[in-house]
Design an enzyme around this catalytic site. Structure first.
Site, PDB file in Angstrom:
ATOM      1  N   SER A 151       0.854  -1.182   0.000  1.00 53.41           N
ATOM      2  CA  SER A 151       0.000   0.000   0.000  1.00 53.41           C
ATOM      3  C   SER A 151       0.892   1.234   0.000  1.00 53.41           C
ATOM      4  CB  SER A 151      -0.888   0.003   1.249  1.00 53.41           C
ATOM      5  OG  SER A 151      -0.094   0.328   2.369  1.00 53.41           O
ATOM      6  N   LYS A 152       0.235   2.385  -0.023  1.00 53.32           N
ATOM      7  CA  LYS A 152       0.975   3.646  -0.085  1.00 53.32           C
ATOM      8  C   LYS A 152       1.970   3.803   1.069  1.00 53.32           C
ATOM      9  CE  LYS A 152      -1.399   6.440  -3.280  1.00 53.32           C
ATOM     10  NZ  LYS A 152      -2.820   6.118  -3.447  1.00 53.32           N
ATOM     11  N   ARG A 153       1.675   3.137   2.172  1.00 55.68           N
ATOM     12  CA  ARG A 153       2.605   3.220   3.308  1.00 55.68           C
ATOM     13  C   ARG A 153       3.997   2.722   2.938  1.00 55.68           C
ATOM     14  NH1 ARG A 153       1.758  -0.419   6.822  1.00 55.68           N
ATOM     15  NH2 ARG A 153       0.153  -1.490   5.640  1.00 55.68           N
ATOM     16  N   HIS A 154       4.050   1.841   1.932  1.00 60.47           N
ATOM     17  CA  HIS A 154       5.332   1.251   1.544  1.00 60.47           C
ATOM     18  C   HIS A 154       6.036   2.032   0.447  1.00 60.47           C
ATOM     19  CE1 HIS A 154       2.962  -2.363   2.983  1.00 60.47           C
ATOM     20  NE2 HIS A 154       3.995  -2.347   3.789  1.00 60.47           N
ATOM     21  N   GLY A 155       5.420   3.093  -0.010  1.00 60.06           N
ATOM     22  CA  GLY A 155       5.998   3.836  -1.137  1.00 60.06           C
ATOM     23  C   GLY A 155       4.967   3.901  -2.240  1.00 60.06           C
TER      24      GLY A 155
END
Ligand code: GLU
Length: 497
Positions: free
Chosen positions: A260-264
């Site tokens: 998800s966006k949390r990972h980039g």
């Protein structure tokens, strides 16, 4: 069929020689990394067996479907070089077909109208959840005789159309990746086919389309496994042969939660913005969940990926998106690309960074020579517009860390200026002559050659690391070399010598 390794089994329940696969994204505005990997696997499979890739936009949710939303997906596919053979088809333009399919299911007793009020259903779901039961439609309206239901419909009562799931037995399929998958029918609820506004649900539209488009292999994310028994029931109710299902493992972030966006960045185009070359990204994506035969080198161009790809190599365990690995692929691809292929990609980076190589003295031949000198050191296309900036324009600044390390000593500036004079006076300006001049000068001054080399490198490139200094000097040319050595002090933020 072209050049199929013997290990690649191929079955096609539809009986056609070549597969027909599809990529069926919802128009989310951008191509997600997971979607891109699904598209890539379908593309590789189609290309390997000389089949067809159908592109279908699942846009029955009209609010979300705008042209830009679709364009974002197509852009991502084009960037990755994933061409499709048919489509894009738009589900929003095929509504009548789904309604016809629903009408047939109603006629054949596979579906029924459900008049239950939404609020009532929500209440019952909440109770089930509170009691620790899986919420499931209880089949209230299944008991309504068809004539009565038809009468209520004719009188204008709103209803959804539900599929009548068999009340006993089980439904399963042979997944090409996960093997036999079986669900007890009692776990499946009578799922909705048509909403109260007459719009089809995902299950109805996806199966109607896959049957109509003669899709032989459904290759998609493992998150769809739990949808598949419902779809199998629909195939059976439509008397259509089942395709081969191949569910591909999910892509996780390094912390093993779903990417998800949390990972980039999750949008494929964001990687283009970061200076990743499309073939490197494709190679990296291909290995997220697929492993070729042992001993195959990891760097595989298109032809190699197409030749080696098969459903057999798809793994059941989730894949981890490893950013360092992507950067490694990118480095490999940039290093191995001919400079001619890199130049247009690098020009885009210059444009984005507002960098204009001095056209008069930076011919394409010169640019190619510079790229050849630098490409083995690039981690990203962006380097050519940022850390390598000094090669392409005189408008650059020095990396403060490099200055602090190699250009701190003020006594170096007059030395560099003196060295510059020697270069200016020398009729010859080759790597060998430039080196000899510097070493003789250092010896004469009782200086370490290394100190002068490091200082000159920062003066010429603004960086603490660079290709061989003398190759850089020759590439920049005598005039630039002389000028930059003379003005090293101001580059280092000191008063001119
Ligand atoms: N539109 C669905 C998705 O984006 C496709 C599902 C399928 O491939 O069947 O997940």
């Amino acid at each position: 069929m072209a050049n199929i390794p013997a290990t690649h089994s191929y079955q096609n329940p539809l009986g056609t020689l070549a597969p027909r696969v599809r990529f069926a994204p919802s128009p989310t505005g951008y191509l997600h990394v997971g979607g891109a990997r699904t598209a890539l696997f379908n593309w590789l499979y189609a290309r390997h067996f000389g089949g067809k890739l159908v592109l279908r936009i699942e846009d029955t949710d009209a609010q979300r479907s705008t042209e830009e939303m679709v364009e974002g997906i197509l852009q991502g596919m084009r960037w990755l070089g994933l061409d499709w053979d048919e489509g894009p088809y738009f589900q929003s333009k095929r509504l009548e077909m789904y309604q016809d399919a629903a009408a047939r299911l109603l006629q054949t007793g596979h579906a029924y109208y459900c008049f239950c009020a939404k609020e009532e259903l929500e209440k019952r779901r909440a109770i089930a959840t509170a009691e620790g039961r899986a919420p499931k439609y209880e089949g209230t309206c299944r008991k309504i005789p068809q004539e009565e239901a038809a009468r209520r419909r004719a009188a204008g009562e709103t209803a959804v159309l539900r599929f009548a799931v068999p009340q006993s037995g089980s439904t399963g399929f042979d997944d090409a990746v996960f093997g036999r998958v079986e669900f007890s029918n009692s776990e499946l609820e009578d799922f909705v086919l048509l909403r109260s506004d007459g719009g089809p649900t995902y299950h109805l539209s996806v199966v109607t389309d896959d049957v109509d488009m003669k899709i032989s292999h459904v290759v998609r994310g493992a998150d769809h496994i739990s949808n598949t028994p419902k779809q199998v029931l629909l195939y059976q109710a439509m008397s259509a042969p089942l395709p081969v299902f191949a569910h591909v493992p999910l892509i996780l972030g390094p912390d093993k939660t779903r990417l998800s966006k949390r990972h980039g960045a999750t949008s494929v185009m964001a990687y283009r913005e970061e200076g990743i070359v499309p073939e490197g990204f494709r190679n990296f994506l291909a290995l997220l969940g697929w492993t070729p035969a042992e001993g195959t080198p990891e760097v595989m161009g298109d032809a190699e990926l197409i030749r080696l790809f098969g459903l057999e190599g798809i793994s059941r365990s989730n894949a981890v998106f490893d950013r360092a690995k992507l950067d490694w692929f990118n480095t490999e691809y940039i290093r191995n690309y001919p400079a001619e292929k890199l130049l247009p990609l690098i020009k885009e980076e210059w444009e984005k960074a507002g960098l204009k190589p001095q056209a008069a003295d930076h011919s394409d031949d010169w640019l190619l020579a510079a790229i050849n000198l630098l490409k083995t050191r690039a981690r990203s296309l962006k380097d050519f517009a940022h850390s390598f900036r000094a090669y392409f324009t005189d408008d650059f600044s020095a990396d403060p860390a490099a200055v602090a390390k190699f250009l701190k000593d003020e006594t170096l500036f007059p030395q560099l200026a003196e060295l510059a004079e020697l270069y200016a006076l020398s009729p010859e300006f080759t790597e060998a002559s430039a080196e000899k001049i510097l070493r003789d000068f250092a010896a004469g001054k009782n200086l370490k050659a290394g100190t002068l080399i490091n200082a000159s490198r920062v003066a010429l490139t603004g960086q603490g690391v660079a290709p061989s200094l003398f190759a850089v000097m020759v590439l920049l040319g005598k005039t630039r070399t002389v000028d930059r050595l003379k003005t090293a002090g101001s580059l280092a933020g000191r008063a001119p010598a």
